[in-house]
Design a protein around this motif. Structure first.
Motif, PDB file in Angstrom:
ATOM      1  N   ALA A  75      49.106  49.062  75.212  1.00  0.00           N
ATOM      2  CA  ALA A  75      50.345  49.583  75.261  1.00  0.00           C
ATOM      3  C   ALA A  75      51.261  48.456  75.030  1.00  0.00           C
ATOM      4  CB  ALA A  75      50.447  50.095  76.804  1.00  0.00           C
ATOM      5  N   TRP A  76      51.223  47.215  75.626  1.00  0.00           N
ATOM      6  CA  TRP A  76      52.169  46.047  75.711  1.00  0.00           C
ATOM      7  C   TRP A  76      51.900  45.573  74.174  1.00  0.00           C
ATOM      8  CZ3 TRP A  76      49.388  42.801  80.250  1.00  0.00           C
ATOM      9  CH2 TRP A  76      49.428  43.690  81.388  1.00  0.00           C
ATOM     10  N   VAL A  77      50.833  45.548  73.531  1.00  0.00           N
ATOM     11  CA  VAL A  77      50.876  45.250  72.091  1.00  0.00           C
ATOM     12  C   VAL A  77      51.546  46.138  71.172  1.00  0.00           C
ATOM     13  CG1 VAL A  77      49.286  44.961  70.367  1.00  0.00           C
ATOM     14  CG2 VAL A  77      48.747  43.919  72.373  1.00  0.00           C
ATOM     15  N   ALA A  78      51.228  47.524  71.536  1.00  0.00           N
ATOM     16  CA  ALA A  78      51.975  48.545  70.504  1.00  0.00           C
ATOM     17  C   ALA A  78      53.391  48.436  70.699  1.00  0.00           C
ATOM     18  CB  ALA A  78      51.491  49.886  70.954  1.00  0.00           C
ATOM     19  N   ALA A  79      53.964  48.123  72.054  1.00  0.00           N
ATOM     20  CA  ALA A  79      55.499  48.027  72.138  1.00  0.00           C
ATOM     21  C   ALA A  79      55.935  46.765  71.413  1.00  0.00           C
ATOM     22  CB  ALA A  79      55.685  47.980  73.704  1.00  0.00           C
ATOM     23  N   ALA A  80      55.059  45.597  71.516  1.00  0.00           N
ATOM     24  CA  ALA A  80      55.410  44.369  70.954  1.00  0.00           C
ATOM     25  C   ALA A  80      55.701  44.508  69.219  1.00  0.00           C
ATOM     26  CB  ALA A  80      54.479  43.194  71.193  1.00  0.00           C
ATOM     27  N   ALA A  81      54.687  45.571  68.815  1.00  0.00           N
ATOM     28  CA  ALA A  81      54.869  45.749  67.321  1.00  0.00           C
ATOM     29  C   ALA A  81      55.616  46.520  66.991  1.00  0.00           C
ATOM     30  CB  ALA A  81      53.357  46.109  66.924  1.00  0.00           C
ATOM     31  N   GLY A  82      56.472  47.401  67.804  1.00  0.00           N
ATOM     32  CA  GLY A  82      57.602  48.480  67.535  1.00  0.00           C
ATOM     33  C   GLY A  82      56.775  49.897  67.411  1.00  0.00           C
ATOM     34  N   ASP A  83      55.642  50.057  67.653  1.00  0.00           N
ATOM     35  CA  ASP A  83      54.877  51.141  67.666  1.00  0.00           C
ATOM     36  C   ASP A  83      54.897  51.979  69.037  1.00  0.00           C
ATOM     37  OD1 ASP A  83      53.505  53.918  67.227  1.00  0.00           O
ATOM     38  OD2 ASP A  83      51.746  52.716  66.580  1.00  0.00           O
ATOM     39  N   HIS A  84      56.376  52.399  69.308  1.00  0.00           N
ATOM     40  CA  HIS A  84      56.788  52.791  70.622  1.00  0.00           C
ATOM     41  C   HIS A  84      56.221  54.329  71.257  1.00  0.00           C
ATOM     42  CE1 HIS A  84      59.971  49.992  69.575  1.00  0.00           C
ATOM     43  NE2 HIS A  84      59.570  49.327  70.705  1.00  0.00           N
ATOM     44  N   GLU A  85      55.799  55.068  70.121  1.00  0.00           N
ATOM     45  CA  GLU A  85      55.156  56.353  70.557  1.00  0.00           C
ATOM     46  C   GLU A  85      53.880  56.017  71.065  1.00  0.00           C
ATOM     47  OE1 GLU A  85      54.585  60.774  68.547  1.00  0.00           O
ATOM     48  OE2 GLU A  85      56.355  59.567  68.189  1.00  0.00           O
ATOM     49  N   ARG A  86      53.076  55.295  70.288  1.00  0.00           N
ATOM     50  CA  ARG A  86      51.697  54.920  70.630  1.00  0.00           C
ATOM     51  C   ARG A  86      51.592  54.177  72.159  1.00  0.00           C
ATOM     52  NH1 ARG A  86      46.888  54.637  67.943  1.00  0.00           N
ATOM     53  NH2 ARG A  86      47.848  54.944  66.062  1.00  0.00           N
ATOM     54  N   SER A 106      52.295  44.386  87.020  1.00  0.00           N
ATOM     55  CA  SER A 106      53.247  45.577  87.045  1.00  0.00           C
ATOM     56  C   SER A 106      54.624  44.954  86.324  1.00  0.00           C
ATOM     57  CB  SER A 106      53.593  45.589  88.587  1.00  0.00           C
ATOM     58  OG  SER A 106      54.157  44.295  89.328  1.00  0.00           O
ATOM     59  N   GLU A 107      54.949  43.554  86.203  1.00  0.00           N
ATOM     60  CA  GLU A 107      55.965  43.139  85.563  1.00  0.00           C
ATOM     61  C   GLU A 107      55.880  43.313  84.215  1.00  0.00           C
ATOM     62  OE1 GLU A 107      56.188  39.026  86.860  1.00  0.00           O
ATOM     63  OE2 GLU A 107      56.865  39.471  88.623  1.00  0.00           O
ATOM     64  N   ALA A 108      54.840  43.235  83.417  1.00  0.00           N
ATOM     65  CA  ALA A 108      54.346  43.318  82.079  1.00  0.00           C
ATOM     66  C   ALA A 108      54.457  44.946  81.719  1.00  0.00           C
ATOM     67  CB  ALA A 108      53.015  42.839  81.782  1.00  0.00           C
ATOM     68  N   HIS A 109      54.034  46.003  82.790  1.00  0.00           N
ATOM     69  CA  HIS A 109      54.104  47.085  82.743  1.00  0.00           C
ATOM     70  C   HIS A 109      55.564  47.493  82.560  1.00  0.00           C
ATOM     71  CE1 HIS A 109      52.903  51.403  83.269  1.00  0.00           C
ATOM     72  NE2 HIS A 109      54.110  51.347  84.280  1.00  0.00           N
ATOM     73  N   GLU A 110      56.302  47.294  83.456  1.00  0.00           N
ATOM     74  CA  GLU A 110      57.761  47.729  83.732  1.00  0.00           C
ATOM     75  C   GLU A 110      58.510  47.181  82.582  1.00  0.00           C
ATOM     76  OE1 GLU A 110      59.011  46.095  87.491  1.00  0.00           O
ATOM     77  OE2 GLU A 110      57.489  47.484  88.592  1.00  0.00           O
ATOM     78  N   ALA A 111      58.317  45.961  82.128  1.00  0.00           N
ATOM     79  CA  ALA A 111      59.200  45.356  80.833  1.00  0.00           C
ATOM     80  C   ALA A 111      58.769  46.304  79.600  1.00  0.00           C
ATOM     81  CB  ALA A 111      58.679  44.018  80.308  1.00  0.00           C
ATOM     82  N   CYS A 112      57.365  46.573  79.400  1.00  0.00           N
ATOM     83  CA  CYS A 112      56.801  47.399  78.299  1.00  0.00           C
ATOM     84  C   CYS A 112      57.484  48.675  78.270  1.00  0.00           C
ATOM     85  CB  CYS A 112      55.443  47.568  78.180  1.00  0.00           C
ATOM     86  SG  CYS A 112      54.720  48.490  77.115  1.00  0.00           S
ATOM     87  N   GLU A 113      57.442  49.280  79.621  1.00  0.00           N
ATOM     88  CA  GLU A 113      58.113  50.913  79.743  1.00  0.00           C
ATOM     89  C   GLU A 113      59.782  50.942  79.198  1.00  0.00           C
ATOM     90  OE1 GLU A 113      58.444  54.247  83.058  1.00  0.00           O
ATOM     91  OE2 GLU A 113      56.824  52.938  83.281  1.00  0.00           O
ATOM     92  N   ALA A 114      60.394  49.768  79.835  1.00  0.00           N
ATOM     93  CA  ALA A 114      61.553  49.801  79.563  1.00  0.00           C
ATOM     94  C   ALA A 114      62.086  49.681  78.263  1.00  0.00           C
ATOM     95  CB  ALA A 114      62.306  48.538  80.447  1.00  0.00           C
ATOM     96  N   ARG A 115      61.125  48.919  77.482  1.00  0.00           N
ATOM     97  CA  ARG A 115      61.214  48.765  76.055  1.00  0.00           C
ATOM     98  C   ARG A 115      61.134  50.004  75.390  1.00  0.00           C
ATOM     99  NH1 ARG A 115      58.627  43.725  73.079  1.00  0.00           N
ATOM    100  NH2 ARG A 115      59.644  43.792  70.972  1.00  0.00           N
TER     101      ARG A 115
END
Length: 738
Positions: free
Chosen positions: A582-593, A619-628
């Motif tokens: 999930a963190w990787v997908a968010a970093a790559a801009g694939d937000h739906e995945r 939890s910090e990485a999770h929250e940052a990913c979810e917010a993004r």
């Protein structure tokens, strides 16, 4: 059954008492009646007690004029030699030698004769084909099957049929079908036991019968005077089997009752030998009990044996009456203490997966051993040893709640050896940390730390757990210092865990040594050839790549780890791989995945009882990913992505995460599947059914658990409205040509 008749002139149906051998034999004989010009003849041998009456009984059943005690084998052969008939010999087990000799002679002298025998053990003569009659099929309740799937199972259908006769107002409904299924499971799917249970519906509800089933031998009593006396009560049916055993076989049966579920031959030899049974005799005695349908042989790569629960309870009552119950329960728990100790010492190495599988198979026995340790004074230390030794396995199987159940219970009792208690406290604290229960872990860690400053091994373990605590509190610098101090050059399992958490701490801290530590962690696992440990080595390399911003490098590591964990049925690891993806997908801009990965990881965490808020770096990485992701998709878009993911079963969601199935609910499907009521994964399963694969083979092909495969098959049958796999094959054949 038809094919077996075509291949042999002697077919023996074997199985324990009450499993339905006679019913199956009569049904098979009725179907084959037209194939025998001289008819089908039934001979019930159960009333015969003395030897020498067998020939007369068969002669009488066949209607021979000379049905006297002088009837001879030769006269019987002479009568049968020009006949084409099926002779059904029912209940041969108490006249086994006599039946075997006579049947062998008759078949040799009468070429048109076919014999169908029912017995609790085979006749063991030339040309015999043996068909073991298993208990009725039951639903796998751990997969939470739907009501339709439960009602379709053979055991539940028999219960429904007999219940309708016993209590005309009773019906199986969506509300009570789960209770009926549990009752059928407790009765081992044995038709006799199920039929006797339904009689009690005249006085009791299903729930009340289930509550009283522990006293099954008093509860399950019939009143049908047309039924054989030994089938009027469950106890009488098993008494009959007990009487057919030799004294040593009876003794072994009783001693095997201390096991729960299955055991292997080594365990039986170690626990049950002595006091009248030599260790070298156990193999032959086990073989005898298998032949008599007392023990059931299971194959898990090696032979394992189990008693049906009803037969086990009977044996345990006999063992208690003999006064040997405590001695053999103690031998049982000694064996599993030694086994858990070996597993702890050897788990980090090339046999890692073998040990994981063995512990899975033995978990029921380990629970029995632990319960014994809780029940008597002076045994608590043994319970602490077993529970602490199993910590890795409980983590692997996502059973951390159970681990803490046993550890907390034992730690709440007076113990003898401080070092054993300290080790258990550290195990309990570590598992509490992995659950996200830091408040529970701290006092246990503090207590374990008292008085062990001079014990190097204990000090290393304390430093490791303190380093893990610092990591989860977000103090990564302190974690690095503590874990470095706990690190050692050896390749033992504890040293691997230390290297793994040290790599995590360095990565989250942004320490430049994070990559080096991650590579060392993976290398340590590879050098030891420890398969599960390798998955975590890949995971931490993925974590390091993500943290460095090397997203394309991170994906293969996470996916490799996830695929391996899925193949070995790891319950703990996939949560963190999917979270990482999930963190990787968010970093790559694939937000739906990323949204779907976040929700899938949440579902997995809930299934194993992990709370992420107190695991600060995560939890910090999770929250940052979810917010993004929320910011990119918007609140409505985020919720829509979550809803689409919720339409997937966990296996499908993992397929999607792995990039092996890019079809989300709501997306366009291939034309052939558009009209299909099946999900893409169910479609795959249906195709494998059409290829003739078993549930075990389906699970291996799709790299899923066998229970998951069974659940998919049940869902397919329900959705298509079918009752057999053959109908699924026909449906698949037709759909390919439309």
């Amino acid at each position: 059954m038809e094919r077996l008749f075509a291949d042999t002139r002697l077919l023996s149906l074997t199985g324990p008492g009450g499993v339905g051998k006679t019913r199956l034999a009569l049904r098979a004989a009725a179907k084959r009646r037209r194939a025998f010009t001289d008819g089908v003849w039934l001979v019930d041998l159960s009333p015969l007690r003395g030897r020498g009456l067998l020939i007369q009984e068969i002669s009488t059943a066949l209607g021979l004029r000379d049905a006297s005690a002088r009837s001879s084998v030769s006269s019987l052969v002479a009568y049968l030699q020009d006949k084409h008939l099926l002779l059904v010999l029912d209940n041969c087990e108490h006249l086994l030698d006599e039946c075997a000799k006579l049947v062998d002679t008759l078949l040799a002298g009468a070429s048109g004769l076919t014999v169908l025998a029912t017995s609790r053990e085979p006749l063991n003569i030339r040309g015999e084909r043996v068909l073991g009659v298993p208990p009725l099929a039951m639903p796998c309740l751990s997969d939470r099957p739907k009501a339709e799937a439960i009602i379709r199972c053979d055991a539940v259908r028999l219960f429904a049929d007999r219940a309708a006769l016993a209590a005309e107002n009773f019906a199986i409904t969506a509300e009570n079908c789960g209770t009926v299924a549990k009752l059928c499971q407790r009765l081992d799917g044995m038709p006799l036991a199920i039929e006797l249970a339904t009689v009690r519906l005249r006085m009791l509800s299903v729930e009340q019968i289930l509550e009283r089933i522990e006293d099954r031998f008093h509860l399950l009593v019939g009143r049908d005077r047309t039924v054989l006396p030994r089938h009027q009560t469950l106890r009488a049916a098993i008494d009959w089997s007990y009487e057919l055993c030799s004294p040593q076989e009876r003794m072994l049966w009783e001693r095997l009752s201390v096991f729960s579920g299955e055991c292997d031959l080594q365990a039986a030899e170690q626990v049950c030998a002595g006091g009248g049974i030599a260790r070298e005799d156990v193999l032959d005695l086990v073989a005898g009990l298998v032949d008599k349908s007392i023990l059931i042989r299971e194959d898990h790569g090696q032979a394992r044996y189990r008693l049906l629960e009803t037969i086990r309870v009977y044996g345990y009552e006999r063992l208690a009456q003999s006064g040997e119950e405590e001695a053999f329960r103690r031998a049982h728990h000694d064996y599993y203490r030694d086994m858990s100790g070996r597993a702890e010492r050897e788990w980090f190495g090339p046999r890692q997966l073998q040990w994981l599988e063995r512990i899975r198979l033995e978990m029921s026995n380990l629970r029995v051993a632990l319960e014994f340790c809780m029940s008597g004074p002076g045994e608590v230390d043994v319970g602490l040893e077993i529970a602490a030794a199993l910590r890795v396995y409980w983590i692997f199987y996502g059973s951390m709640g159970e681990a803490r159940h046993w550890l907390d219970r034992a730690l709440g009792r007076p113990t003898g050896q401080p070092s054993i208690k300290a080790k258990a406290l550290l195990a309990d604290a570590f598992i509490a940390l992995l659950q996200g229960n830091i408040d529970d872990a701290v006092p246990m860690l503090d207590e374990a730390s008292t008085g062990h400053a001079r014990d190097p091994q204990m000090l290393t373990s304390i430093l490791f757990v303190r380093g893990t605590l610092a990591l989860f509190r977000g103090d990564t610098a302190a974690a690095i210092a503590l874990l470095q101090e706990a690190s050692g050059p050896d390749d033992a399992g504890d040293a691997f865990h230390t290297s793994l958490f040290l790599a995590m701490a360095a990565v989250f801290d942004g320490d430049e040594r994070g990559t080096t530590y991650s590579v060392e962690c993976r290398s340590r696992a590879e050098d030891a050839e420890a398969e599960w440990a390798m998955t975590w080595g890949s995971w931490v390399l993925g974590l390091d790549a993500w943290r460095r911003g090397a997203v394309p490098d991170a994906v293969p590591f996470f996916r490799d780890s996830l695929r391996r964990q899925r193949r070995i049925n790891d319950k703990w690891g996939p949560t963190w791989n999917i979270e990482g993806l999930a963190w990787v997908a968010a970093a790559a801009g694939d937000h739906e995945r990323a949204a779907l990965c976040l929700d899938t990881a949440r579902r997995l965490r809930e299934s194993i009882g992990v709370s992420i808020p107190q695991l600060l770096p995560f939890s910090e990485a999770h929250e940052a990913c979810e917010a993004r992701v929320r910011e990119s998709l918007g609140q409505q878009g985020y919720l829509a992505a979550i809803r689409r993911g919720a339409g997937l079963e966990l296996d499908q969601a993992i397929d999607y995460v792995l990039g092996e199935d890019d079809l989300l609910p709501g997306a366009s499907a291939p034309s052939r599947d558009a009209a299909s009521p099946l999900t893409p994964r169910e479609q795959q399963v249906a195709e494998l059914i059409a290829q003739g694969k078993t549930n075990k083979e389906i699970a291996a092909s799709l790299v899923i658990a066998q229970r998951t495969a069974e659940a998919h098959v049940e869902n397919i049958l329900v959705k298509l409205g079918y009752t057999s796999r053959a109908e699924v094959v026909m449906w698949m054949t037709e759909s390919k040509h439309t």
